[in-house]
Design an enzyme around this catalytic site. Structure first.
Site, mmCIF file in Angstrom:
data_model
loop_
_atom_site.group_PDB
_atom_site.id
_atom_site.type_symbol
_atom_site.label_atom_id
_atom_site.label_comp_id
_atom_site.label_asym_id
_atom_site.label_seq_id
_atom_site.Cartn_x
_atom_site.Cartn_y
_atom_site.Cartn_z
ATOM 1 N N CYS A 198 115.073 5.946 -38.056
ATOM 2 C CA CYS A 198 116.085 5.331 -37.408
ATOM 3 C C CYS A 198 115.964 4.178 -37.040
ATOM 4 C CB CYS A 198 116.381 6.317 -36.281
ATOM 5 S SG CYS A 198 117.821 5.657 -35.190
ATOM 6 N N CYS A 201 115.918 3.546 -32.955
ATOM 7 C CA CYS A 201 114.766 3.812 -32.314
ATOM 8 C C CYS A 201 113.718 4.198 -32.925
ATOM 9 C CB CYS A 201 115.151 5.289 -31.187
ATOM 10 S SG CYS A 201 115.423 6.835 -32.458
ATOM 11 N N CYS A 214 120.146 10.849 -36.102
ATOM 12 C CA CYS A 214 118.816 10.703 -35.359
ATOM 13 C C CYS A 214 119.050 11.858 -34.163
ATOM 14 C CB CYS A 214 118.642 9.548 -35.102
ATOM 15 S SG CYS A 214 117.156 9.270 -33.855
ATOM 16 N N CYS A 217 118.429 9.527 -30.603
ATOM 17 C CA CYS A 217 119.275 8.541 -30.041
ATOM 18 C C CYS A 217 120.649 8.649 -30.311
ATOM 19 C CB CYS A 217 119.043 7.009 -30.490
ATOM 20 S SG CYS A 217 119.002 6.604 -32.127
ATOM 21 N N ASP A 334 104.945 -9.043 -58.024
ATOM 22 C CA ASP A 334 104.194 -7.698 -57.487
ATOM 23 C C ASP A 334 104.920 -6.682 -58.284
ATOM 24 O OD1 ASP A 334 102.941 -5.709 -56.295
ATOM 25 O OD2 ASP A 334 103.671 -6.288 -54.488
#
Length: 410
Positions: A198, A201, A214, A217, A334
């Site tokens: 999330c 949170c 979530c 929260c 990369d």
């Protein structure tokens, strides 16, 4: 444009000259160098050119260029549109796009994710569309959660802007909630590996298909006002319209829904906007078809894990596929991200591997249990494929190499 100061008019004239010289000398379309010259002469040129226009900004990790082209096509029903829909998505490109269309009262600008805050400040947009956020060039770019926070902070400073956002992406949802006016689109999120936590949170998100929430929260997927049902788009009133797109894949139907949501905010009725989208056939060579020696190769651009996953969804069944991987400056050096991609969708096909980093990709395919053949270049890949259709998936510079070989197909 008529109210520009003498300095701004000079900057605009020099911009156009530089852009023209770049084009005629074969160095590019001139968007970057033109904007660079113009902004050097008048640093406020972008803001000055954006004044008195209705501006839409479109940003996200993937799909910006296509959604911008769709949106510009839809707004074409209202008249000329200033747009950078070929991908020059930083302030130099935005400045050139606006300078090249002095009579256009509407503008649609694709914006690199890292420049959204600057464009919010300088262009004072009517609408901002947020498509998605996922990992991309992490050797030089910002981590996804940090970018979402940057977006949220930028939007907080512009509470009057109307945001059109992808309800299926938790990072986008969290960023978009910084403003009071949001139109939610079921924009899809096939790639979910960057949004299990999330953004509010930090706890793990629960997912049920496209739905997410979530439990700690309460951050939850909003109910979308725009959605796609098969080949139809559904607007906030429940009105349906059939999409007859020239571009493949579910992802492009979702991009079309976002474009139509933007067009609706500009006052273009759904029935007028939808036919405009069918005119979009290829974007800077993406989805173009090239032919050589009896082979018909379709070009798909994929720059990061989310993009490769969407490209796999577009492949015609059983058709040989060429995978091209480079790692130059604009790609990011990369290549470790290829281990985030599941290549199993190409199992059972003839797979040809080329590009500067073809051996890196070969090792990755071997790990995934994919049979493949390494070839030196794209021409050799075409020769190795049987006559008929061939699918080509390439990252950015590999894609440009192929376009150059075929005289930069549109």
């Amino acid at each position: 444009m008529t109210n520009l100061s003498p300095r701004a008019r000079l900057a605009t004239a020099l911009l156009r000259t530089a852009a023209t010289l770049s084009r005629v000398s074969g160095r590019g379309d001139g968007s970057v160098i033109g904007g660079r010259v113009g902004l050097k002469v008048e640093p406020r040129l972008l803001a000055l050119l954006a004044e008195n226009r209705q501006v839409a900004l479109i940003s996200g990790t993937n799909g910006k260029t296509t959604t911008t082209r769709f949106t510009a096509a839809a707004l074409g029903a209202l008249g000329p549109v200033a747009t950078n829909s070929f991908g020059a998505n930083m302030p130099t490109g935005h400045t050139t796009a606006l300078a090249k269309a002095p009579e256009a009262s509407n503008a649609v600008l694709e914006v690199d994710e890292h420049y959204l805050a600057q464009l919010l400040l300088e262009s004072k947009p009517r609408v901002v569309a947020l498509l998605n956020l996922s990992r991309d060039q992490l050797d030089r770019a910002m981590e996804v959660g940090m970018l979402a926070e940057k977006w949220r902070t930028a939007l907080t400073a512009h509470p009057d802007v109307h945001v059109i956002a992808n309800a299926d992406d938790p990072m986008v949802t969290w960023a978009a909630q910084a403003v009071p006016r949001v139109t939610w689109v079921a924009g899809g999120q096939r790639w979910q590996e960057d949004s299990w936590a999330c953004p509010e949170c930090g706890k793990r998100l629960d997912r049920y298909g496209e739905y997410w929430r979530c439990t700690n929260c309460g951050l939850t997927r909003p109910s979308p006002q725009w959605s796609v049902d098969g080949d139809q788009v559904v607007d906030p009133t429940g009105q349906r319209a059939t999409l007859s797109l020239q571009l493949p894949g579910q992802v492009n139907r979702n991009n079309a829904a976002t474009a139509l949501a933007i067009a609706a905010e500009f006052g273009v009725p759904l029935t007028e906007a939808v036919p405009q989208l069918s005119k979009v056939r290829s974007i800077a060579g993406r989805y173009a078809v090239v032919r050589r020696d009896g082979r018909r190769a379709r070009l798909l651009l994929a720059k990061n894990p989310a993009g490769w996953l969407e490209a796999f969804d577009m492949l015609d069944p059983g058709v040989p596929v060429t995978l091209c991987l480079n790692a130059r400056e604009v790609d990011g050096y990369d290549t470790s991200w290829i281990y985030d991609v599941d290549y199993s969708p190409v199992l059972g096909r003839q797979v040809l591997v080329t590009g500067d980093r073809r051996f890196d990709l070969a090792v990755r395919l071997q790990v995934n249990g994919i049979d493949f053949t390494v070839v030196d270049n794209f021409a050799a890949a075409l020769r190795a494929a049987p006559e008929g259709n061939v699918e080509v998936i390439a990252n950015y510079t590999a894609f440009q190499d192929i376009r150059s070989e075929f005289d930069r197909v549109n």
